[in-house]
Design a protein around this motif. Structure first.
Motif, PDB file in Angstrom:
ATOM      1  N   ARG A  68       0.843  -1.096  -0.108  1.00  0.00           N
ATOM      2  CA  ARG A  68       0.149   0.036  -0.177  1.00  0.00           C
ATOM      3  C   ARG A  68       0.810   1.284  -0.009  1.00  0.00           C
ATOM      4  O   ARG A  68       2.027   1.387   0.564  1.00  0.00           O
ATOM      5  CB  ARG A  68      -0.849  -0.108   1.351  1.00  0.00           C
ATOM      6  CG  ARG A  68      -1.768   1.103   1.253  1.00  0.00           C
ATOM      7  CD  ARG A  68      -2.406   1.373   2.931  1.00  0.00           C
ATOM      8  NE  ARG A  68      -3.100  -0.087   3.045  1.00  0.00           N
ATOM      9  CZ  ARG A  68      -3.719  -0.320   4.425  1.00  0.00           C
ATOM     10  NH1 ARG A  68      -3.858   0.790   5.096  1.00  0.00           N
ATOM     11  NH2 ARG A  68      -4.148  -1.525   4.570  1.00  0.00           N
ATOM     12  N   ASP A  69       0.408   2.359  -0.602  1.00  0.00           N
ATOM     13  CA  ASP A  69       1.194   3.737  -0.575  1.00  0.00           C
ATOM     14  C   ASP A  69       0.880   4.377   0.628  1.00  0.00           C
ATOM     15  O   ASP A  69      -0.243   4.863   0.832  1.00  0.00           O
ATOM     16  CB  ASP A  69       0.911   4.381  -2.031  1.00  0.00           C
ATOM     17  CG  ASP A  69       1.402   5.774  -1.917  1.00  0.00           C
ATOM     18  OD1 ASP A  69       2.248   6.049  -0.928  1.00  0.00           O
ATOM     19  OD2 ASP A  69       1.325   6.767  -2.751  1.00  0.00           O
ATOM     20  N   GLU A  70       1.711   4.278   1.630  1.00  0.00           N
ATOM     21  CA  GLU A  70       1.345   4.664   3.030  1.00  0.00           C
ATOM     22  C   GLU A  70       1.255   6.183   2.973  1.00  0.00           C
ATOM     23  O   GLU A  70       0.666   6.934   3.891  1.00  0.00           O
ATOM     24  CB  GLU A  70       2.523   4.289   4.095  1.00  0.00           C
ATOM     25  CG  GLU A  70       2.502   2.855   4.077  1.00  0.00           C
ATOM     26  CD  GLU A  70       1.319   2.387   4.812  1.00  0.00           C
ATOM     27  OE1 GLU A  70       0.396   3.073   5.451  1.00  0.00           O
ATOM     28  OE2 GLU A  70       1.228   1.031   4.688  1.00  0.00           O
ATOM     29  N   PHE A  71       1.616   7.005   1.955  1.00  0.00           N
ATOM     30  CA  PHE A  71       1.949   8.474   1.814  1.00  0.00           C
ATOM     31  C   PHE A  71       0.415   8.911   1.160  1.00  0.00           C
ATOM     32  O   PHE A  71       0.057  10.085   1.236  1.00  0.00           O
ATOM     33  CB  PHE A  71       2.882   8.987   1.147  1.00  0.00           C
ATOM     34  CG  PHE A  71       4.178   8.964   1.934  1.00  0.00           C
ATOM     35  CD1 PHE A  71       4.481   9.837   3.117  1.00  0.00           C
ATOM     36  CD2 PHE A  71       5.125   7.957   1.696  1.00  0.00           C
ATOM     37  CE1 PHE A  71       5.610   9.697   3.880  1.00  0.00           C
ATOM     38  CE2 PHE A  71       6.308   7.814   2.353  1.00  0.00           C
ATOM     39  CZ  PHE A  71       6.511   8.700   3.481  1.00  0.00           C
ATOM     40  N   LYS A  72      -0.313   8.126   0.554  1.00  0.00           N
ATOM     41  CA  LYS A  72      -1.601   8.366   0.001  1.00  0.00           C
ATOM     42  C   LYS A  72      -2.693   8.764   1.058  1.00  0.00           C
ATOM     43  O   LYS A  72      -3.027   7.640   1.748  1.00  0.00           O
ATOM     44  CB  LYS A  72      -2.194   7.148  -1.089  1.00  0.00           C
ATOM     45  CG  LYS A  72      -2.994   7.959  -2.084  1.00  0.00           C
ATOM     46  CD  LYS A  72      -3.944   6.795  -2.908  1.00  0.00           C
ATOM     47  CE  LYS A  72      -4.715   7.340  -3.610  1.00  0.00           C
ATOM     48  NZ  LYS A  72      -5.495   6.237  -4.605  1.00  0.00           N
ATOM     49  N   ASP A  73      -3.366   9.981   1.208  1.00  0.00           N
ATOM     50  CA  ASP A  73      -4.119   9.972   2.214  1.00  0.00           C
ATOM     51  C   ASP A  73      -5.520   9.845   1.398  1.00  0.00           C
ATOM     52  O   ASP A  73      -5.986  10.310   0.706  1.00  0.00           O
ATOM     53  CB  ASP A  73      -4.074  11.668   2.472  1.00  0.00           C
ATOM     54  CG  ASP A  73      -5.047  12.066   3.536  1.00  0.00           C
ATOM     55  OD1 ASP A  73      -5.804  10.885   4.051  1.00  0.00           O
ATOM     56  OD2 ASP A  73      -5.373  13.098   3.972  1.00  0.00           O
ATOM     57  N   GLU A  74      -6.189   8.652   2.031  1.00  0.00           N
ATOM     58  CA  GLU A  74      -7.457   8.279   1.353  1.00  0.00           C
ATOM     59  C   GLU A  74      -8.699   8.929   2.024  1.00  0.00           C
ATOM     60  O   GLU A  74      -9.936   9.092   1.570  1.00  0.00           O
ATOM     61  CB  GLU A  74      -7.720   6.663   1.492  1.00  0.00           C
ATOM     62  CG  GLU A  74      -6.656   5.952   0.786  1.00  0.00           C
ATOM     63  CD  GLU A  74      -6.803   4.560   0.916  1.00  0.00           C
ATOM     64  OE1 GLU A  74      -6.218   3.922  -0.119  1.00  0.00           O
ATOM     65  OE2 GLU A  74      -6.900   4.087   1.972  1.00  0.00           O
TER      66      GLU A  74
END
Length: 344
Positions: A68-74
């Motif tokens: 998972r892209d941990e920096f992507k704010d969902e």
């Protein structure tokens, strides 16, 4: 700017806690983190015959892991999509958010070193809360991107593979490559004080085992040595309790491992017993303080966020002292409500 006093003495009084959360529904995220309004990612707990004698290698298959892209704010987008599909249901509520934010808020009195920040928007009489990254949380993600730390974060995914299958009568398949993208979420409604909340929380698996009947179960791993440390009762048990109690998970299955990622034993904890287990440490954490802090903070939000406008955000921030509430200009960088949701 409005201020909220976070002196712990203000919150140490009896309370009725949280009512048993009622499940409203669920949703799944696939390997691309795409939303599905179904149970496709629901897993079932396949209980090993002998908890005292297992051998799970958590490093197996790490090389091909899909991360998972941990920096992507969902933000709260997935929950908003679910609500969009089910608005005819039981959606009358004061607050809508994700469980992760609530756990952070409930721990505040015992984790004053941890900053938090979240945006609040009042829309059609309901308060929407959306957690925002802080410099501290972004630095922590960066630090975890070191190869060993990142691999250890993946160990939890592999542990789940050893214990779960897609149906109650299947067998686990721990040889599969693993990923931390596919997830299953419950959506629950709960009451704390005079406030009703609807929120989503990731759950690991369904157990059909007694004594609870069919229920959700949470999986954790910890080293044998960490189990003996005082910090286990002060921090780990507190974190496990807040996470599980909010979505009504009664049982936590913990894998005891060594530093090389080999689990040799399983241990079960009942969520309701965790506060009592921590009662013998100096200045123990107290469930009533956790619940009362959240209750009073929600009161504070209702008092200070009074303009009903999906384009308007109030920012709540905490970094050890008083929490603050600041009204931002319309359409600020923190605005998080989408037209596909608000124009429905």
């Amino acid at each position: 700017m409005a201020r909220f006093n976070t002196d712990i003495g203000r919150f140490d009084y009896p309370n009725s806690g949280l009512n048993q959360p009622e499940e409203l529904g669920c949703f799944s995220l696939d390997i691309n983190r795409e939303f599905h309004d179904d149970t496709s990612q629901r897993k079932y707990f396949i209980k090993p015959l002998n908890y005292d004698n297992v051998r799970f290698d958590l490093t197996k298959g790490y090389e091909g892991m899909v991360k998972r892209d941990e920096f992507k704010d969902e933000q709260i987008d997935h929950l908003l999509k679910w609500i969009n599909n089910h608005e005819q249901g039981n959606m009358q509520t004061h607050f809508i958010c994700r469980r992760g934010l609530l756990t952070r808020l409930m721990r505040t009195m015992y984790a004053k070193e941890n900053e938090w920040k979240f945006a609040v928007t009042l829309h059609k009489g309901t308060y929407y809360l959306c957690e925002c990254p802080t410099d501290q949380s972004l630095a922590k993600i960066k630090q975890m991107m070191g190869e060993k730390d990142e691999e250890m974060c993946g160990w939890g995914c592999k542990f789940e593979q050893y214990l779960t299958a897609s149906s109650a009568d299947s067998v686990p398949t721990p040889d599969m490559r693993y990923n931390n993208c596919e997830t299953f979420y419950t959506v629950v409604k709960a009451t704390i004080g005079s406030h009703t909340l609807v929120y989503s929380g990731e759950v690991d698996a369904v157990s059909t085992d007694e004594p609870f009947g069919e229920h959700y179960v949470e999986f954790k791993t910890i080293t044998h040595s960490a189990l003996q440390k005082k910090s286990f009762k002060r921090y780990k048990l507190r974190n496990w309790w807040t996470q599980s109690v909010l979505v009504g998970v009664p049982e936590i299955v913990c894998g005891l491992r060594d530093d090389a990622g080999i689990v040799t034993k399983l241990q079960t904890y009942n969520t309701q017993d965790l506060p009592t287990m921590a009662i013998d440490i100096p200045a123990p954490w107290k469930p009533n303080v956790c619940f009362n802090f959240l209750d009073k903070l929600l009161d504070f939000i209702k008092s200070n966020v009074t303009i009903d406008d999906p384009r308007l955000v109030h920012l709540l921030e905490f970094s050890g002292g008083d929490a603050t509430c600041t009204r931002l200009p319309r359409d600020s960088e923190y605005a998080f409500m989408h037209k596909w949701y608000t124009h429905n």
